[in-house]
Write a protein that holds these residues in place. Structure first.
Motif, PDB file in Angstrom:
ATOM      1  N   GLU A 158     -34.939 -22.673-142.576  1.00  0.00           N
ATOM      2  CA  GLU A 158     -35.939 -22.158-141.640  1.00  0.00           C
ATOM      3  C   GLU A 158     -35.368 -21.067-140.738  1.00  0.00           C
ATOM      4  O   GLU A 158     -36.077 -20.539-139.874  1.00  0.00           O
ATOM      5  CB  GLU A 158     -36.475 -23.305-140.775  1.00  0.00           C
ATOM      6  N   VAL A 214     -32.541 -21.463-138.760  1.00  0.00           N
ATOM      7  CA  VAL A 214     -31.747 -21.967-137.642  1.00  0.00           C
ATOM      8  C   VAL A 214     -30.266 -21.702-137.938  1.00  0.00           C
ATOM      9  O   VAL A 214     -29.792 -22.015-139.038  1.00  0.00           O
ATOM     10  CB  VAL A 214     -31.979 -23.482-137.434  1.00  0.00           C
ATOM     11  N   SER A 270     -25.727 -24.164-134.937  1.00  0.00           N
ATOM     12  CA  SER A 270     -26.639 -24.925-134.078  1.00  0.00           C
ATOM     13  C   SER A 270     -27.030 -26.243-134.731  1.00  0.00           C
ATOM     14  O   SER A 270     -27.170 -27.270-134.058  1.00  0.00           O
ATOM     15  CB  SER A 270     -27.896 -24.100-133.781  1.00  0.00           C
ATOM     16  N   ALA A 286     -33.096 -16.089-139.308  1.00  0.00           N
ATOM     17  CA  ALA A 286     -34.364 -15.555-138.804  1.00  0.00           C
ATOM     18  C   ALA A 286     -34.153 -15.143-137.359  1.00  0.00           C
ATOM     19  O   ALA A 286     -33.335 -15.733-136.645  1.00  0.00           O
ATOM     20  CB  ALA A 286     -35.465 -16.605-138.902  1.00  0.00           C
ATOM     21  N   ASP A 287     -34.888 -14.134-136.920  1.00  0.00           N
ATOM     22  CA  ASP A 287     -34.737 -13.660-135.543  1.00  0.00           C
ATOM     23  C   ASP A 287     -35.089 -14.753-134.540  1.00  0.00           C
ATOM     24  O   ASP A 287     -34.421 -14.932-133.530  1.00  0.00           O
ATOM     25  CB  ASP A 287     -35.625 -12.436-135.309  1.00  0.00           C
ATOM     26  N   ASP A 288     -36.145 -15.479-134.822  1.00  0.00           N
ATOM     27  CA  ASP A 288     -36.554 -16.558-133.922  1.00  0.00           C
ATOM     28  C   ASP A 288     -37.113 -17.705-134.753  1.00  0.00           C
ATOM     29  O   ASP A 288     -38.311 -17.758-135.032  1.00  0.00           O
ATOM     30  CB  ASP A 288     -37.612 -16.058-132.930  1.00  0.00           C
ATOM     31  N   PRO A 289     -36.253 -18.648-135.166  1.00  0.00           N
ATOM     32  CA  PRO A 289     -36.739 -19.752-135.996  1.00  0.00           C
ATOM     33  C   PRO A 289     -37.717 -20.660-135.270  1.00  0.00           C
ATOM     34  O   PRO A 289     -38.488 -21.394-135.908  1.00  0.00           O
ATOM     35  CB  PRO A 289     -35.456 -20.502-136.367  1.00  0.00           C
ATOM     36  N   GLY A 290     -37.700 -20.637-133.946  1.00  0.00           N
ATOM     37  CA  GLY A 290     -38.691 -21.396-133.187  1.00  0.00           C
ATOM     38  C   GLY A 290     -38.516 -22.900-133.243  1.00  0.00           C
ATOM     39  O   GLY A 290     -39.501 -23.642-133.138  1.00  0.00           O
ATOM     40  N   PRO A 342     -36.777 -25.868-131.235  1.00  0.00           N
ATOM     41  CA  PRO A 342     -36.003 -26.276-130.061  1.00  0.00           C
ATOM     42  C   PRO A 342     -34.835 -27.185-130.458  1.00  0.00           C
ATOM     43  O   PRO A 342     -34.898 -27.911-131.451  1.00  0.00           O
ATOM     44  CB  PRO A 342     -37.021 -27.041-129.203  1.00  0.00           C
TER      45      PRO A 342
END
Length: 722
Positions: free
Chosen positions: A524, A526, A530, A622-626, A628
């Motif tokens: 996805e 991430v 992380s 991805a730039d912003d996997p979104g 949390p």
């Protein structure tokens, strides 16, 4: 004499020495239950009333153990609303112990058996501690391992006995248990005698010698060894402890260690009574919190259920095994041979080449040498263990064996053939088993004429260090065979869980859900770092991507393909997991198959892990996997808990205790949770909160997080997994 309805028996000799024997006849062991808390002040009041005619006091026990510690049942009943009550109860109990140690007469605790936690805190309130040399003696303050701290004076007294840093580093934070000799060497014990009959005479002799009946911290001019927290040496090292704790825990929840540190440091800056009150406050905080309850539920209550044979079929006599044949002398076979020989069982270690069988035996030699170097074993004991292991290539050497464990490569036809070769030489009624991590036991049982005698014994690597044994019951396995398998586990000192046959059984199946979820997160977008951090900070012992590399991505794909084939054969529609595409790309596009291939999610040099593969960001980033950070953690925690519930629903799991202990000991589920099903039960808001959060995760990340109907029904009924 004995007070009416009291747990304390009192005898006075002609020299004025009073022997107080603790004996709660309502329990198999003395504990700090409500009765003890009520009667201890009465005992001390009596001792104070006869002080002028008393020369000294001896504290003894009529039980097999000196004192078992706190009453866990009472602790489990305490909630956050009871924190004030717990604090007051601790203060009252400690006030009685304080009166005892300041009574003006020498007090001696005599210890035969275990004196742990609260039991040893009673002993610490004495002026001298004498124990027997026997192996059954164990002392210490292991409360931190239950998510607690020593709250009956143990924190306050050890700091004043040894100094702030030694008390924290050597006793309180590790929660170490000491043998009799180790306790003497560490200063926790003052004297050892050869047997229990010498304990009271040794105490009498010391008392009659006229010792000073005061504790060091009650004498004029006393200072804490090493100084207070602001002393130069202490002040230099003390700030490092929080960072060391965080590094060791990878940032996962460790409230017990944090509270121990705070209670010790704050208590070292005030007088004894002030330190005692501080200790009570921090202990009450832990005792009424969720994490101690999780740990106690699993490590005590669930473990006790398993050790008492909770999964053993009833009505079958106890079996003791004398001769084992192990087929395959690789890492698993060699480890199995070692633990069996160490338990006193003769072992035939068979392989296709005598050199391989000899190498298997040499594994035991290496482990035993380490035990000798640590002082845990003598050379004679080592030689006796090695003499029980017989390397061979001859099936006939298995003649008369009463148990067989196959431990060859994970190929069903190979397993069946090596088993069939040896079965004719076994004793009548011998237990026949396979050490497999995922192959169906019902199919492997076709290698023998009587499937009722066949069972799965899934060991974990390294066998000599991993406590769990997953016993897998096939479709034809008899209850008598299951009972024998549980008995074998006890004989070799393993903790057994009993599960039913099914692809991956329980532990392998559920741990694959964990790594699949981590791989899906990478897919996805991430960052892999992380993902690893999320798992480590959740309390997992190793990052999932590092674990995947150890297992190899090719194995994951092989298991997936076998699972799909099996599901299609059963008329089921296979579910496509989002991790699959990532695994396939890693293998087919990037030729990264895991550590054994020199490249996986991590980079390797000379077989050693170096760093995460930089190409992951370009391949999957991805730039912003979104996603949390909390969601990353809970996706891994929840997916294993949900699959454990599915195992319980389908009958793969038979008990809640097996789920919790199996997940903690077998798949590294975070210890603070108490296990997969305890995690669900204790989630904020209970099972209803767990259901609500599952639905949130399902809405965001896929229907695999949808709570099953059984869970929803249990939550609506206000139940828990117990």
């Amino acid at each position: 004499m004995r007070f009416e309805n009291s747990m304390f028996d009192i005898e006075r000799d002609d020299d004025g020495i009073v022997v107080v024997t603790m004996d709660d006849e309502t329990q198999s062991a003395n504990t700090m239950n409500e009765r003890f808390q009520r009667e201890l002040p009465e005992l001390v009041a009596h001792l104070e009333s006869v002080r002028e005619t008393t020369t000294g006091i001896v504290i003894a026990s009529a039980k097999k153990t000196f004192f078992a510690g706190g009453d866990l049942g009472w602790m489990m009943a305490m909630t956050r609303d009871d924190a004030g009550l717990v604090e007051r109860q601790l203060d009252l109990m400690k006030a009685a112990l304080r009166r005892l140690e300041t009574i003006g007469r020498p007090v001696v605790s005599v210890i035969d058996g275990a004196a742990l936690g609260g039991g040893f805190e009673i002993a610490l309130a004495s002026h001298r501690r004498i124990a027997t040399r026997g192996r059954g003696v164990v002392v210490g303050l292991p409360e931190v391992t239950l998510g607690l701290l020593p709250g009956a004076g143990g924190t306050t007294r050890t700091v004043r006995m040894f100094g702030l840093l030694p008390a924290l580093q050597d006793i309180l934070l590790p929660g170490r248990k000491f043998s009799a000799q180790e306790g003497l060497d560490a200063g926790l014990l003052d004297e050892l005698v050869d047997d229990a009959s010498q304990l009271v005479p040794a105490a009498r002799a010391w008392i009659l010698a006229g010792p000073d009946p005061t504790q060091p911290w009650d004498r004029p001019g006393y200072e804490i060894p090493g100084g207070r927290p602001d002393a130069p040496g202490v002040a230099r090292e003390l700030p490092m402890l929080p960072a060391q704790l965080r590094k060791k825990s990878n940032g996962s929840p460790i409230p017990a260690q944090i509270n121990v540190l705070a209670a010790a440091v704050e208590g070292a800056q005030v007088d004894f009574d002030g330190a005692s009150r501080i200790e009570s406050r921090y202990c009450a905080d832990l005792m009424t919190g969720p994490i101690s309850k999780n740990i106690i539920t699993s490590t005590f209550f669930d473990m006790q259920s398993i050790k008492r044979g909770g999964s053993r079929p009833e009505g079958y006599p106890q079996t003791t095994f004398s001769k084992l044949v192990v087929l395959g002398a690789g890492m698993m076979g060699a480890g199995i041979a070692y633990v069996a020989a160490r338990a006193g069982i003769d072992v035939v270690l068979k392989d296709v080449a005598i050199e391989a069988a000899e190498r298997g035996k040499s594994y035991s030699a290496r482990v035993l040498e380490k035990e000798i170097s640590r002082g845990r074993l003598t050379e004679a004991e080592r030689d006796a263990v090695l003499a029980r292991i017989h390397p061979t290539v001859d099936a006939a050497d298995a003649q008369g064996a009463d148990i067989l464990i196959e431990a060859v490569f994970e190929n069903p036809e190979l397993k069946k053939s090596v088993i069939a070769e040896v079965v004719p030489y076994l004793a009548e009624g011998a237990l026949i088993s396979s050490n497999t991590s995922s192959l169906p036991i019902t199919d492997l049982a076709s290698a023998v004429d009587d499937p009722g005698r066949f069972i799965g014994l899934h060991f974990f690597s390294p066998v000599d260090r991993m406590a769990l044994l997953e016993i897998v019951v096939g479709a034809g396995t008899s209850d008598a065979t299951t009972a024998k398998a549980v008995d074998f586990a006890a004989q070799i000192k393993k903790t057994p869980i009993v599960v039913s046959d099914g692809r991956g059984f329980y532990t392998t199946r559920v741990i694959l859900r964990y790594v699949d979820e981590a791989i899906a997160l990478v897919g996805e977008g991430v960052p892999a770092a992380s993902v690893e951090q999320a798992a480590l900070q959740a309390g997992y012992p190793v990052g999932p991507l590092a674990l995947v590399d150890e297992l190899t991505l090719t194995l994951l794909r092989h298991i997936r393909e076998e699972t799909i084939r099996g599901e299609v054969a059963e008329g089921l529609t296979p579910v496509i997991h989002p991790a699959n595409a990532v695994v396939d790309r890693m293998i087919d596009e990037f030729d990264r198959k895991g550590r054994s291939g020199g490249a996986g999610f991590y980079e390797y040099a000379d077989g050693a892990k170096r760093s995460l593969w930089p190409g992951l960001a370009e391949a999957f980033g991805a730039d912003d996997p979104g996603v949390p950070f909390e969601d990353m953690q809970e996706r891994m925690l929840f997916i294993e808990a949900l699959d454990s519930i599915a195992c319980l629903d389908s009958g793969v799991l038979r008990t809640v205790a097996d789920a919790n202990i199996g997940s903690l000991l077998g798949i590294g589920y975070p210890g603070w949770t108490g296990g997969t099903l305890q995690y669900a039960s204790q989630y904020e808001g209970g099972l209803a909160g767990f259901v609500a959060r599952s639905r949130e995760l399902a809405a965001r990340y896929g229907e695999r997080f949808e709570p099953p109907a059984s869970l929803v029904a249990l939550a609506e009924a206000g139940g828990t997994y117990r």
